[in-house]
Design a protein around this motif. Structure first.
Motif, PDB file in Angstrom:
ATOM      1  N   ASP A 121      30.080  43.638  51.777  1.00 30.88           N
ATOM      2  CA  ASP A 121      30.364  42.439  52.396  1.00 30.88           C
ATOM      3  C   ASP A 121      32.111  42.168  52.124  1.00 30.88           C
ATOM      4  OD1 ASP A 121      27.959  41.581  52.986  1.00 30.88           O
ATOM      5  OD2 ASP A 121      27.788  40.176  51.408  1.00 30.88           O
ATOM      6  N   GLU A 122      32.607  41.517  53.270  1.00 30.04           N
ATOM      7  CA  GLU A 122      34.099  41.333  53.332  1.00 30.04           C
ATOM      8  C   GLU A 122      34.349  39.966  52.675  1.00 30.04           C
ATOM      9  OE1 GLU A 122      35.789  44.159  56.943  1.00 30.04           O
ATOM     10  OE2 GLU A 122      35.622  42.000  57.161  1.00 30.04           O
ATOM     11  N   GLY A 142      32.120  44.158  47.002  1.00 22.70           N
ATOM     12  CA  GLY A 142      32.609  43.654  48.241  1.00 22.70           C
ATOM     13  C   GLY A 142      34.043  44.573  48.621  1.00 22.70           C
ATOM     14  N   THR A 143      34.532  44.065  49.799  1.00 24.61           N
ATOM     15  CA  THR A 143      35.866  44.493  50.264  1.00 24.61           C
ATOM     16  C   THR A 143      36.916  43.362  50.426  1.00 24.61           C
ATOM     17  OG1 THR A 143      34.705  46.179  51.548  1.00 24.61           O
ATOM     18  CG2 THR A 143      36.640  45.434  52.258  1.00 24.61           C
ATOM     19  N   ARG A 144      38.041  43.398  49.796  1.00 25.75           N
ATOM     20  CA  ARG A 144      38.878  42.226  49.887  1.00 25.75           C
ATOM     21  C   ARG A 144      39.697  42.475  51.181  1.00 25.75           C
ATOM     22  NH1 ARG A 144      40.616  45.159  45.603  1.00 25.75           N
ATOM     23  NH2 ARG A 144      42.953  45.700  45.576  1.00 25.75           N
ATOM     24  N   VAL A 145      40.063  41.192  51.592  1.00 29.14           N
ATOM     25  CA  VAL A 145      40.838  41.260  52.965  1.00 29.14           C
ATOM     26  C   VAL A 145      41.709  40.173  52.730  1.00 29.14           C
ATOM     27  CG1 VAL A 145      40.907  40.504  55.304  1.00 29.14           C
ATOM     28  CG2 VAL A 145      38.821  41.905  54.385  1.00 29.14           C
ATOM     29  N   ARG A 182      31.541  41.312  59.445  1.00 32.35           N
ATOM     30  CA  ARG A 182      31.289  41.812  58.001  1.00 32.35           C
ATOM     31  C   ARG A 182      31.781  40.791  57.025  1.00 32.35           C
ATOM     32  NH1 ARG A 182      33.172  46.066  60.810  1.00 32.35           N
ATOM     33  NH2 ARG A 182      35.130  45.668  59.780  1.00 32.35           N
ATOM     34  N   THR A 183      32.675  39.760  57.453  1.00 28.62           N
ATOM     35  CA  THR A 183      32.838  38.770  56.652  1.00 28.62           C
ATOM     36  C   THR A 183      31.566  37.775  56.065  1.00 28.62           C
ATOM     37  OG1 THR A 183      34.992  38.601  57.644  1.00 28.62           O
ATOM     38  CG2 THR A 183      34.485  36.694  56.208  1.00 28.62           C
TER      39      THR A 183
END
Length: 408
Positions: A121-122, A142-145, A182-183
């Motif tokens: 998850d973003e 998670g994936t940080r944006v 994906r956010t």
């Protein structure tokens, strides 16, 4: 256990491979070893109200909280938190099902992200961000944006012309463009550490619109809610249309009452979201700070005069240190909230904030934090340095005097 060989896999989980000792521990150790004034880590050098400290002592003596308190927090504190949200912001929360007490705001952030994210998850976060955000997103898989706040070029009201900038600004178009399929979640911090920006009602309204349109969850870190200055207004995201049911709001006693060592934080949200966060939280600390919870329940019921005086005192400290930094040659970004000032070191002939902060204790006997550690791309904050002004007046005066060496 069999012996480890050079070909064995690394001991540290790969999700945490990019994280080492926090910059706060590093710089605080440097302050101790050099005898410097520590304007790096954000802890006050005076205690909060005497009556609240005595309330903790009374709870200890009366045997309240000396054993495990209830998992969600003691009823007295959960009720006081709900009353605070209703009295201050018109937000109604059920203290039994929609309030959760945590071991400070850091645990609240960790528990919320662990509970609400699936691997991959973003998470969109406002950069520069407090270092625990990146670590907690990583631990949750998670994936940080990042969406970067950038300083504008307007002169702050009441500040010397050309020396202090109004605020770091959020590019709402950039925020909207960062949202993908994906956010999962927006991680918002206002008042914002380290920049001191307080997001405006218009900016928060647009964040809310994006969250509703894209069906996103929001975790909002509002620990500096009572430290807003000048004409800034703290607007809780949960008060905006469509946001109460999707927002996890995080608060903290440490920043408002100057008892950071007590580690009392909280979460308010819907029953479903609080239940999710509590599920993760119970396997972290389970419970903490029993006697202190009773004391913070009393603190939250202090009269408005306490909060007004608290805010005025810190505004004066902000101006005291800000004037000193300006006189030393820094470009000063006037904070609208928190107890941190971000500066730019370019005008004093420096370019690398990390190298500057490592050398500053020997040069001036002062410790600060390089903002570059709060960015995914350190170059974005390469020349920014953060100073904390949550210190006694005489300490701030002495720090300002020592920093004059840079000007000369």
């Amino acid at each position: 256990m069999t012996g480890m060989t050079s070909s064995a896999r690394p001991l540290l989980n790969r999700r945490l491979a990019e994280f080492g000792t926090t910059i706060f521990a590093e710089m605080s150790a440097l302050a101790t070893s050099t005898g410097s004034i520590n304007l790096g880590q954000g802890f006050p050098d005076t205690d909060g109200p005497d009556e609240i400290r005595e309330a903790a002592v009374r709870a200890l003596r009366d045997g309240r909280g000396n054993q495990y308190p209830p998992g969600p927090g003691v009823p007295e504190l959960r009720t006081a938190i709900a009353e605070h949200q209703r009295r201050r912001y018109g937000l109604s929360y059920d203290p039994d099902t929609e309030v959760l007490v945590t071991a400070g705001a850091t645990e609240a952030i960790a528990a919320a992200l662990l509970a609400l994210l699936e691997p991959g998850d973003e998470v969109i976060a406002l950069e520069p961000y407090y270092d625990s955000y990146a670590a907690c997103i990583a631990m949750a898989g998670g994936t940080r944006v990042p969406v970067t706040l950038r300083p504008d070029e307007g002169t702050a009201e009441g500040a010397p012309d050309g020396t202090a900038h109004r605020r770091f600004r959020l590019d709402l178009d950039e925020l909207r463009d960062a949202v993908t399929d994906r956010t999962r979640l927006l991680l918002v911090n206002t008042p914002h550490n380290p920049t001191g920006t307080v997001l405006t009602r218009a900016e928060l309204t647009e964040i809310a619109r994006i969250a509703v349109e894209r069906d996103l969850l929001v975790v909002t870190d509002e620990v500096y809610e009572h430290l807003v200055f000048d004409d800034a207004e703290h607007v809780p995201l949960a008060t905006l249309p469509g946001m109460r049911e999707r927002t996890v709001t995080i608060g903290s006693a440490g920043k408002t009452f100057s008892f950071t060592g007590w580690k009392v934080g909280w979460v308010t949200s819907t029953q479903e979201l609080v239940t999710a966060v509590r599920t993760a939280k119970q396997y972290l600390t389970y419970v903490s700070a029993g006697p202190f919870q009773y004391a913070i329940a009393e603190a939250l019921r202090l009269p408005d005069s306490y909060f007004d005086s608290f805010r005025a005192d810190f505004r004066r400290k902000r101006d005291l240190l800000g004037d000193g930094l300006h006189a030393a040659g820094f470009k000063v970004y006037q904070p609208q909230g928190t107890y941190f000032i971000t500066t730019d070191i370019t005008p004093i002939g420096e370019k690398d904030a990390y190298a500057f902060c490592r050398a500053l204790p020997e040069r001036c006997g002062v410790v600060a934090i390089p903002n570059s550690v709060f960015y995914d791309d350190p170059d974005a904050g390469r020349s920014q340095v953060r100073f904390a002004f949550c210190k006694k007046d005489d300490v701030l005066h002495e720090a300002a005097d020592r920093l004059q060496r840079l000007a000369s």
